[in-house]
Scaffold this motif. Structure first.
Motif, PDB file in Angstrom:
ATOM      1  N   ALA A  91       3.347  -5.952  14.151  1.00 56.58           N
ATOM      2  CA  ALA A  91       2.887  -7.284  14.520  1.00 56.58           C
ATOM      3  C   ALA A  91       1.625  -7.651  13.747  1.00 56.58           C
ATOM      4  N   VAL A  92       0.720  -6.695  13.599  1.00 54.02           N
ATOM      5  CA  VAL A  92      -0.536  -6.951  12.884  1.00 54.02           C
ATOM      6  C   VAL A  92      -0.273  -7.224  11.403  1.00 54.02           C
ATOM      7  N   ILE A  93       0.571  -6.407  10.769  1.00 57.30           N
ATOM      8  CA  ILE A  93       0.775  -6.605   9.331  1.00 57.30           C
ATOM      9  C   ILE A  93       1.658  -7.825   9.058  1.00 57.30           C
TER      10      ILE A  93
ATOM     11  N   VAL B 223      -5.559  -9.311  12.662  1.00 59.17           N
ATOM     12  CA  VAL B 223      -5.133  -9.255  11.266  1.00 59.17           C
ATOM     13  C   VAL B 223      -5.930  -8.166  10.564  1.00 59.17           C
ATOM     14  N   LEU B 224      -5.438  -7.748   9.415  1.00 61.83           N
ATOM     15  CA  LEU B 224      -6.188  -6.834   8.568  1.00 61.83           C
ATOM     16  C   LEU B 224      -6.974  -7.655   7.545  1.00 61.83           C
ATOM     17  N   ILE B 225      -8.249  -7.304   7.365  1.00 61.76           N
ATOM     18  CA  ILE B 225      -9.079  -8.027   6.408  1.00 61.76           C
ATOM     19  C   ILE B 225      -9.734  -7.059   5.435  1.00 61.76           C
ATOM     20  N   PHE B 226     -10.040  -7.569   4.254  1.00 62.13           N
ATOM     21  CA  PHE B 226     -10.791  -6.822   3.242  1.00 62.13           C
ATOM     22  C   PHE B 226     -11.717  -7.811   2.564  1.00 62.13           C
ATOM     23  N   GLU B 227     -13.002  -7.519   2.602  1.00 61.84           N
ATOM     24  CA  GLU B 227     -14.024  -8.408   2.042  1.00 61.84           C
ATOM     25  C   GLU B 227     -13.858  -9.826   2.568  1.00 61.84           C
ATOM     26  N   ASN B 228     -13.687  -9.916   3.901  1.00 61.79           N
ATOM     27  CA  ASN B 228     -13.615 -11.183   4.641  1.00 61.79           C
ATOM     28  C   ASN B 228     -12.387 -12.033   4.307  1.00 61.79           C
TER      29      ASN B 228
ATOM     30  N   TRP C 210      13.117   3.842  -0.809  1.00 56.94           N
ATOM     31  CA  TRP C 210      13.916   2.631  -0.589  1.00 56.94           C
ATOM     32  C   TRP C 210      12.957   1.452  -0.565  1.00 56.94           C
ATOM     33  N   GLY C 211      12.979   0.643  -1.636  1.00 58.01           N
ATOM     34  CA  GLY C 211      12.092  -0.508  -1.717  1.00 58.01           C
ATOM     35  C   GLY C 211      10.940  -0.267  -2.688  1.00 58.01           C
ATOM     36  N   HIS C 212      10.016  -1.223  -2.721  1.00 57.58           N
ATOM     37  CA  HIS C 212       8.913  -1.155  -3.688  1.00 57.58           C
ATOM     38  C   HIS C 212       7.870  -0.109  -3.341  1.00 57.58           C
ATOM     39  N   GLY C 213       7.781   0.297  -2.077  1.00 65.43           N
ATOM     40  CA  GLY C 213       6.901   1.398  -1.706  1.00 65.43           C
ATOM     41  C   GLY C 213       5.444   1.044  -1.507  1.00 65.43           C
ATOM     42  N   VAL C 214       5.089  -0.245  -1.565  1.00 65.87           N
ATOM     43  CA  VAL C 214       3.687  -0.657  -1.444  1.00 65.87           C
ATOM     44  C   VAL C 214       3.328  -0.881   0.025  1.00 65.87           C
ATOM     45  N   GLY C 215       2.146  -0.412   0.424  1.00 67.79           N
ATOM     46  CA  GLY C 215       1.666  -0.651   1.781  1.00 67.79           C
ATOM     47  C   GLY C 215       2.352   0.230   2.807  1.00 67.79           C
ATOM     48  N   LEU C 216       2.627  -0.338   3.967  1.00 74.22           N
ATOM     49  CA  LEU C 216       3.218   0.437   5.060  1.00 74.22           C
ATOM     50  C   LEU C 216       4.641   0.858   4.732  1.00 74.22           C
ATOM     51  N   CYS C 217       4.923   2.115   4.983  1.00 76.99           N
ATOM     52  CA  CYS C 217       6.272   2.678   4.849  1.00 76.99           C
ATOM     53  C   CYS C 217       6.906   2.617   6.238  1.00 76.99           C
ATOM     54  N   GLN C 218       7.928   1.784   6.399  1.00 76.87           N
ATOM     55  CA  GLN C 218       8.463   1.536   7.738  1.00 76.87           C
ATOM     56  C   GLN C 218       9.064   2.790   8.368  1.00 76.87           C
ATOM     57  N   ILE C 219       9.788   3.577   7.583  1.00 79.81           N
ATOM     58  CA  ILE C 219      10.343   4.813   8.134  1.00 79.81           C
ATOM     59  C   ILE C 219       9.214   5.770   8.497  1.00 79.81           C
TER      60      ILE C 219
END
Length: 430
Positions: free
Chosen positions: A129-131, A206-211, A392-401
């Motif tokens: 939910a957050v991402i 939400v997730l933030i980086f440098e505001n 499976w997929g681009h692999g960036v960020g959260l890995c759902q499995i």
């Protein structure tokens, strides 16, 4: 007032739909259709430039028939989907577009049940939910900015293309894998109390980086090490999307202890191996909680292989790329990302040799739909090309499995988020 989002559901010359409940101050129940005629929307024997059905209570809903999901992927199919909120029809070129207008938090209840499964652990649903909220708001903010970046480079010897979120002009985002899966309320109703709790307990987070709200990418399975943004999309490094090893050792993220998979020999060794990772699982008791039924048709996603005869591969690449390479002689990785995913691949044929990139373009050209990932190496023997791959997929960020396994092991949602987005912070979006 809570922010709403416009979601493009379906584009077609004719759309069948069913209204359940009370819309626009009158009760209009039952089956209907709209069709394109003279450049306008024909409904109920009248022509419209645009047509809207607005519910007057939260009990009303509508169903759109034959919505295409998984467009271009191996699980592509049609299904009837039921939605809440308003239904708008707008003409776009030779088609009518069905648009659902719904408030953001209700939108998320469907997304986390469509991207994963409503039967997933509460902590995984909260993390997603957050991402999903962060990604949505980041894209809406991006749409407000002028972006003249070139995402397609083609010369006689090179084709470099990446497929990012398009700045939609008629609606904010689409409902398919191209943006975020949004497949109506039926899936969330399977376990509504838990889905509702996940969204309510993370409301506004939400997730933030440098505001700035983070562009929180995610994919099905990283293959053991996550990828970095610049190898898949624009050449911009995002610090909160740095590569990590998908495992925790001694209660600490083991981010820095993995081989340099940008080197060919290390990448091959990594893919041949089957190292421990959260996403290295085949437990159906876990996967069934987090994968929808058609996702479960995909097996062996942590490590996989596909084979082609030289003739099959030559025909496939010609068909998918639109380029006559002649007979394919070799596939040579020229650049790999930190997860071992190929971002530039040289395709050598008897008639032509061209450098192809980035990762999704490679996956599209080497499959009738999409190759599981571009983290692969090639062996050629007796005119047989075998691709051995990871993830499976681009692999960036959260890995759902991987995140699903973490949730099943008892990790809290903030721990899951810190694992995959270690430099980001959780904040409340005002």
């Amino acid at each position: 007032m809570e922010q709403s989002v416009k979601v493009g559901i379906l584009s077609a010359p004719k759309i069948n739909f069913v209204l359940q409940g009370k819309f626009s101050d009158i009760i209009i129940t039952g089956e209907h259709f709209v069709v394109l005629k003279f450049g306008k929307i024909l409904w109920n024997n009248n022509l419209y430039d645009n047509l809207s059905f607005t519910p007057i209570d939260n009990k009303s809903s509508f169903t759109i028939k034959d919505v295409v999901i998984g467009i271009g992927f191996h699980w592509e199919r049609k299904e009837d989907q039921r939605f809440q909120g308003s239904l708008n029809f707008i003409v776009d070129n030779e088609n009518i577009i069905a648009i659902n207008i719904i408030n953001t938090e209700d939108y998320l209840k469907s997304v986390i049940s469509s991207e994963m499964s409503s039967m997933a652990s509460l902590e995984l649903l909260k993390a997603h939910a957050v991402i999903s909220r962060s990604w949505l708001l980041a894209q809406i903010n991006k749409n407000k900015q002028i972006d003249s970046e070139n995402i397609f480079i083609e010369t006689e010897t090179e084709r470099i293309r990446w497929y990012d979120h398009k700045e939609h002009t008629i609606f904010d985002i689409c409902a398919d894998d191209h943006c975020q899966r949004y497949q109506g309320i039926s899936r969330s109703f399977q376990n509504f109390e838990q889905v509702n709790r996940a969204v309510e307990e993370t409301k506004g987070e939400v997730l933030i980086f440098e505001n700035q709200i983070c562009d929180t990418r995610y994919s099905k399975c990283c293959g053991g090490i996550s990828e970095e943004f610049q190898y898949c999309w624009s050449n911009t490094k995002k610090p909160y999307l740095k590569s990590i090893r998908d495992i925790v050792i001694n209660n600490q993220n083991n981010c820095d202890t993995f081989p340099d998979l940008t080197k060919e020999n290390e990448a091959i060794k990594w893919i041949k191996d089957c190292p421990e990772a959260f996403c290295n699982t085949n437990k159906k008791s876990v996967l069934s909680q987090v994968l929808n039924n058609y996702d479960q048709e995909t097996i062996d996603f942590y490590r996989w292989k596909v084979t082609f005869s030289r003739k099959e591969l030559s025909q496939l690449i010609s068909q998918r790329s639109g380029i006559d390479f002649g007979t394919i002689i070799d596939l040579i990785p020229m650049e790999r990302g930190v997860s071992g995913r190929i971002s530039k691949l040289k395709i050598i044929g008897t008639k032509k040799s061209i450098l192809i990139g980035k990762e999704l373009e490679i996956r599209k050209i080497l499959s009738k739909s999409h190759l599981y990932s571009s983290a692969f190496y090639v062996e050629i023997k007796d005119d047989i090309f075998t691709l051995y791959g990871a993830g499976w997929g681009h692999g960036v960020g959260l890995c759902q499995i991987g995140a699903a396994v973490m949730g099943n092991k008892g990790y809290k949602y903030k721990e899951i988020l810190r694992h995959y987005y270690s430099d980001a912070e959780i904040a409340i979006n005002e």
